[in-house]
Motif scaffolding. Sequence first.
Motif, PDB file in Angstrom:
ATOM      1  N   TRP A 215       0.825  -1.208   0.000  1.00 27.08           N
ATOM      2  CA  TRP A 215       0.000   0.000   0.000  1.00 27.08           C
ATOM      3  C   TRP A 215       0.856   1.253   0.000  1.00 27.08           C
ATOM      4  CZ3 TRP A 215       1.072   2.936   4.248  1.00 27.08           C
ATOM      5  CH2 TRP A 215       1.494   2.275   5.415  1.00 27.08           C
ATOM      6  N   LEU A 216       0.222   2.351  -0.439  1.00 27.83           N
ATOM      7  CA  LEU A 216       0.842   3.680  -0.469  1.00 27.83           C
ATOM      8  C   LEU A 216      -0.181   4.671   0.056  1.00 27.83           C
ATOM      9  CD1 LEU A 216       3.147   5.609  -1.427  1.00 27.83           C
ATOM     10  CD2 LEU A 216       1.939   5.727  -3.616  1.00 27.83           C
ATOM     11  N   GLN A 217       0.235   5.550   0.977  1.00 25.85           N
ATOM     12  CA  GLN A 217      -0.718   6.420   1.671  1.00 25.85           C
ATOM     13  C   GLN A 217      -0.182   7.835   1.800  1.00 25.85           C
ATOM     14  OE1 GLN A 217      -2.487   4.756   5.281  1.00 25.85           O
ATOM     15  NE2 GLN A 217      -2.120   6.695   6.333  1.00 25.85           N
ATOM     16  N   VAL A 218      -1.108   8.797   1.754  1.00 23.06           N
ATOM     17  CA  VAL A 218      -0.744  10.196   1.967  1.00 23.06           C
ATOM     18  C   VAL A 218      -1.653  10.801   3.030  1.00 23.06           C
ATOM     19  CG1 VAL A 218      -2.245  11.043   0.111  1.00 23.06           C
ATOM     20  CG2 VAL A 218      -0.260  12.406   0.827  1.00 23.06           C
ATOM     21  N   ASP A 219      -1.063  11.633   3.870  1.00 18.53           N
ATOM     22  CA  ASP A 219      -1.785  12.396   4.884  1.00 18.53           C
ATOM     23  C   ASP A 219      -1.927  13.824   4.358  1.00 18.53           C
ATOM     24  OD1 ASP A 219      -2.681  13.859   7.047  1.00 18.53           O
ATOM     25  OD2 ASP A 219      -1.097  13.197   8.417  1.00 18.53           O
ATOM     26  N   LEU A 220      -3.153  14.242   4.052  1.00 16.47           N
ATOM     27  CA  LEU A 220      -3.389  15.569   3.483  1.00 16.47           C
ATOM     28  C   LEU A 220      -3.226  16.686   4.506  1.00 16.47           C
ATOM     29  CD1 LEU A 220      -6.531  14.743   1.293  1.00 16.47           C
ATOM     30  CD2 LEU A 220      -4.124  14.731   0.602  1.00 16.47           C
ATOM     31  N   THR A 235       5.565   0.932 -15.389  1.00 13.48           N
ATOM     32  CA  THR A 235       5.307  -0.383 -15.989  1.00 13.48           C
ATOM     33  C   THR A 235       4.852  -1.405 -14.957  1.00 13.48           C
ATOM     34  OG1 THR A 235       6.982   0.090 -17.668  1.00 13.48           O
ATOM     35  CG2 THR A 235       6.308  -2.193 -17.420  1.00 13.48           C
ATOM     36  N   ALA A 236       5.347  -1.312 -13.733  1.00 11.38           N
ATOM     37  CA  ALA A 236       4.951  -2.233 -12.669  1.00 11.38           C
ATOM     38  C   ALA A 236       3.636  -1.753 -12.057  1.00 11.38           C
ATOM     39  CB  ALA A 236       6.046  -2.307 -11.605  1.00 11.38           C
ATOM     40  N   TYR A 237       2.528  -2.310 -12.524  1.00 12.01           N
ATOM     41  CA  TYR A 237       1.200  -1.820 -12.158  1.00 12.01           C
ATOM     42  C   TYR A 237       0.434  -2.860 -11.345  1.00 12.01           C
ATOM     43  CZ  TYR A 237      -0.642  -4.805 -15.896  1.00 12.01           C
ATOM     44  OH  TYR A 237      -0.973  -5.873 -16.685  1.00 12.01           O
ATOM     45  N   ALA A 238      -0.731  -2.474 -10.840  1.00  9.85           N
ATOM     46  CA  ALA A 238      -1.589  -3.354 -10.054  1.00  9.85           C
ATOM     47  C   ALA A 238      -2.768  -3.820 -10.893  1.00  9.85           C
ATOM     48  CB  ALA A 238      -2.095  -2.629  -8.813  1.00  9.85           C
ATOM     49  N   VAL A 239      -3.056  -5.109 -10.832  1.00  8.76           N
ATOM     50  CA  VAL A 239      -4.270  -5.659 -11.444  1.00  8.76           C
ATOM     51  C   VAL A 239      -5.448  -5.501 -10.482  1.00  8.76           C
ATOM     52  CG1 VAL A 239      -5.394  -7.769 -12.262  1.00  8.76           C
ATOM     53  CG2 VAL A 239      -3.029  -7.292 -12.904  1.00  8.76           C
ATOM     54  N   GLU A 240      -5.215  -5.829  -9.220  1.00 12.41           N
ATOM     55  CA  GLU A 240      -6.257  -5.686  -8.202  1.00 12.41           C
ATOM     56  C   GLU A 240      -5.811  -4.651  -7.175  1.00 12.41           C
ATOM     57  OE1 GLU A 240      -7.223  -9.435  -6.469  1.00 12.41           O
ATOM     58  OE2 GLU A 240      -7.906 -10.315  -8.371  1.00 12.41           O
ATOM     59  N   TYR A 241      -6.617  -3.596  -7.026  1.00  9.25           N
ATOM     60  CA  TYR A 241      -6.292  -2.574  -6.033  1.00  9.25           C
ATOM     61  C   TYR A 241      -7.535  -1.772  -5.709  1.00  9.25           C
ATOM     62  CZ  TYR A 241      -6.054   0.870  -9.880  1.00  9.25           C
ATOM     63  OH  TYR A 241      -6.338   1.684 -10.949  1.00  9.25           O
ATOM     64  N   ALA A 242      -7.437  -0.994  -4.647  1.00 10.88           N
ATOM     65  CA  ALA A 242      -8.542  -0.138  -4.216  1.00 10.88           C
ATOM     66  C   ALA A 242      -7.979   1.197  -3.760  1.00 10.88           C
ATOM     67  CB  ALA A 242      -9.315  -0.793  -3.082  1.00 10.88           C
ATOM     68  N   ILE A 243      -8.837   2.221  -3.798  1.00 12.10           N
ATOM     69  CA  ILE A 243      -8.528   3.513  -3.189  1.00 12.10           C
ATOM     70  C   ILE A 243      -9.389   3.634  -1.946  1.00 12.10           C
ATOM     71  CG2 ILE A 243      -8.627   6.010  -3.428  1.00 12.10           C
ATOM     72  CD1 ILE A 243      -8.045   5.641  -6.387  1.00 12.10           C
ATOM     73  N   LEU A 244      -8.744   3.809  -0.806  1.00 16.18           N
ATOM     74  CA  LEU A 244      -9.412   3.906   0.486  1.00 16.18           C
ATOM     75  C   LEU A 244      -9.203   5.304   1.061  1.00 16.18           C
ATOM     76  CD1 LEU A 244      -8.186   0.529   2.047  1.00 16.18           C
ATOM     77  CD2 LEU A 244     -10.221   0.908   0.637  1.00 16.18           C
ATOM     78  N   THR A 245     -10.188   5.791   1.786  1.00 18.52           N
ATOM     79  CA  THR A 245     -10.066   7.103   2.420  1.00 18.52           C
ATOM     80  C   THR A 245     -10.497   7.031   3.879  1.00 18.52           C
ATOM     81  OG1 THR A 245     -12.296   7.743   1.718  1.00 18.52           O
ATOM     82  CG2 THR A 245     -10.468   8.339   0.268  1.00 18.52           C
ATOM     83  N   SER A 246      -9.968   7.966   4.669  1.00 20.06           N
ATOM     84  CA  SER A 246     -10.283   8.005   6.093  1.00 20.06           C
ATOM     85  C   SER A 246     -10.200   9.433   6.610  1.00 20.06           C
ATOM     86  CB  SER A 246      -9.311   7.122   6.873  1.00 20.06           C
ATOM     87  OG  SER A 246      -9.507   7.243   8.261  1.00 20.06           O
ATOM     88  N   ARG A 277      -9.036  12.965   5.228  1.00 19.06           N
ATOM     89  CA  ARG A 277      -7.680  13.460   5.453  1.00 19.06           C
ATOM     90  C   ARG A 277      -6.636  12.489   4.894  1.00 19.06           C
ATOM     91  NH1 ARG A 277      -4.693  15.328  11.158  1.00 19.06           N
ATOM     92  NH2 ARG A 277      -2.552  15.067  10.357  1.00 19.06           N
ATOM     93  N   TYR A 278      -6.916  11.193   4.974  1.00 16.14           N
ATOM     94  CA  TYR A 278      -5.959  10.174   4.545  1.00 16.14           C
ATOM     95  C   TYR A 278      -6.473   9.469   3.286  1.00 16.14           C
ATOM     96  CZ  TYR A 278      -4.352  10.861   9.349  1.00 16.14           C
ATOM     97  OH  TYR A 278      -3.907  11.411  10.519  1.00 16.14           O
ATOM     98  N   VAL A 279      -5.579   9.251   2.342  1.00 10.95           N
ATOM     99  CA  VAL A 279      -5.916   8.545   1.100  1.00 10.95           C
ATOM    100  C   VAL A 279      -4.885   7.440   0.893  1.00 10.95           C
ATOM    101  CG1 VAL A 279      -6.287   8.724  -1.384  1.00 10.95           C
ATOM    102  CG2 VAL A 279      -6.906  10.646   0.119  1.00 10.95           C
ATOM    103  N   ARG A 280      -5.374   6.244   0.584  1.00  8.79           N
ATOM    104  CA  ARG A 280      -4.488   5.085   0.432  1.00  8.79           C
ATOM    105  C   ARG A 280      -4.795   4.314  -0.849  1.00  8.79           C
ATOM    106  NH1 ARG A 280      -3.562   0.415   5.016  1.00  8.79           N
ATOM    107  NH2 ARG A 280      -2.605   2.228   6.043  1.00  8.79           N
ATOM    108  N   MET A 281      -3.748   3.896  -1.549  1.00  6.56           N
ATOM    109  CA  MET A 281      -3.862   2.918  -2.620  1.00  6.56           C
ATOM    110  C   MET A 281      -3.469   1.578  -2.019  1.00  6.56           C
ATOM    111  SD  MET A 281      -2.486   0.705  -4.944  1.00  6.56           S
ATOM    112  CE  MET A 281      -0.719   1.010  -4.743  1.00  6.56           C
ATOM    113  N   GLN A 282      -4.434   0.655  -1.971  1.00 15.77           N
ATOM    114  CA  GLN A 282      -4.228  -0.664  -1.369  1.00 15.77           C
ATOM    115  C   GLN A 282      -4.200  -1.696  -2.494  1.00 15.77           C
ATOM    116  OE1 GLN A 282      -4.337  -1.347   2.318  1.00 15.77           O
ATOM    117  NE2 GLN A 282      -3.333  -3.208   1.557  1.00 15.77           N
ATOM    118  N   ALA A 283      -3.051  -2.304  -2.749  1.00 12.57           N
ATOM    119  CA  ALA A 283      -2.891  -3.258  -3.851  1.00 12.57           C
ATOM    120  C   ALA A 283      -2.829  -4.686  -3.333  1.00 12.57           C
ATOM    121  CB  ALA A 283      -1.633  -2.940  -4.643  1.00 12.57           C
TER     122      ALA A 283
END
Length: 302
Positions: A215-220, A235-246, A277-283
């Motif tokens: 996962w990769l996350q940012v605190d706004l 080139t190294a991409y995700a087939v299955e992933y989600a964008i999560l927020t909190s 405030r928080y956004v995450r890419m969860q792969a």
Amino acid sequence: MPSRRTILRGAVAGALGGLVAPRAALAADAPPAPTLLSLRKPVTASSVQSAAYPASAAVDGNPATRWSSQFSDAQWIQIDLGRRYTVTKIVLGWEAAYAKAFEIRTSVDGVHWETPFFTSNDTGGTETPINTGDASGFPARYVRMNGITRGTPYGYSLREFQVWGVPYISEPPGSLAQGKLATASSVESAHFPASAAFDGDLTTRWSSQFSDEQWLQVDLGQLYTVTSYKLLWETAYAVEYAILTSADGATWQEQYSTSSGFGGDVIAGSSGYPPVRYVRMQASKRGTQYGYSLWEFAVYGG
């Protein structure tokens, strides 16, 4: 012919009413029709067999003329489209002197390159190594056929080298995430930190270790009404992933998810509620044998 990666299989419907589509598809309700971008555009090559077979002959729209290289394996031909477009299709019309192994390489700046197609067992003829089937695509200004191994004792010869696409639409300025505190489950090395995905620089990137759950996350820094997200995959991409927020970093909501990610340049829409405030890419599943890598992860809103 095997492709190094499966790219751009079209727009994907997102969760919670979100929309995922390449930039060009966001311009109107109906995506624009791809057009031939490469006709009579500036073209260069590593070599020519003689002045009778210039690089320009591959983009003149005349199948009776052709580019032909010198008789060695490492040769290339490159088109400058003049500005950035969303490329949707590439057509190669080989003369008898074809490439058995070759790559299609693309770049937005002529310095940093991607390889969306590779084959080591080609047979020549007229072929379409890349075709997204609609107005989906990937951003590029420069497109190169990079010959690796010849299929004959001669060089490489193309009657036509066609690049099709649609106008490139940039996102609104001012990512809320730029320069904000970034964290990740892992990094491939210190050269690819989490912060590189939020620095506004398309020449730097975050890259994870080589495993599926990352996962990769940012605190706004404060609560914002977020309206869209942009992911620009390397080139190294995700087939299955989600964008999560909190709002608090403890309770999370899923804003978008896919099990058929295609890499490239992706935008996910959001209703803007509730504020986050928080956004995450969860792969959870990789598209290559490498990890996950993002040139940029932008967050828009106010």
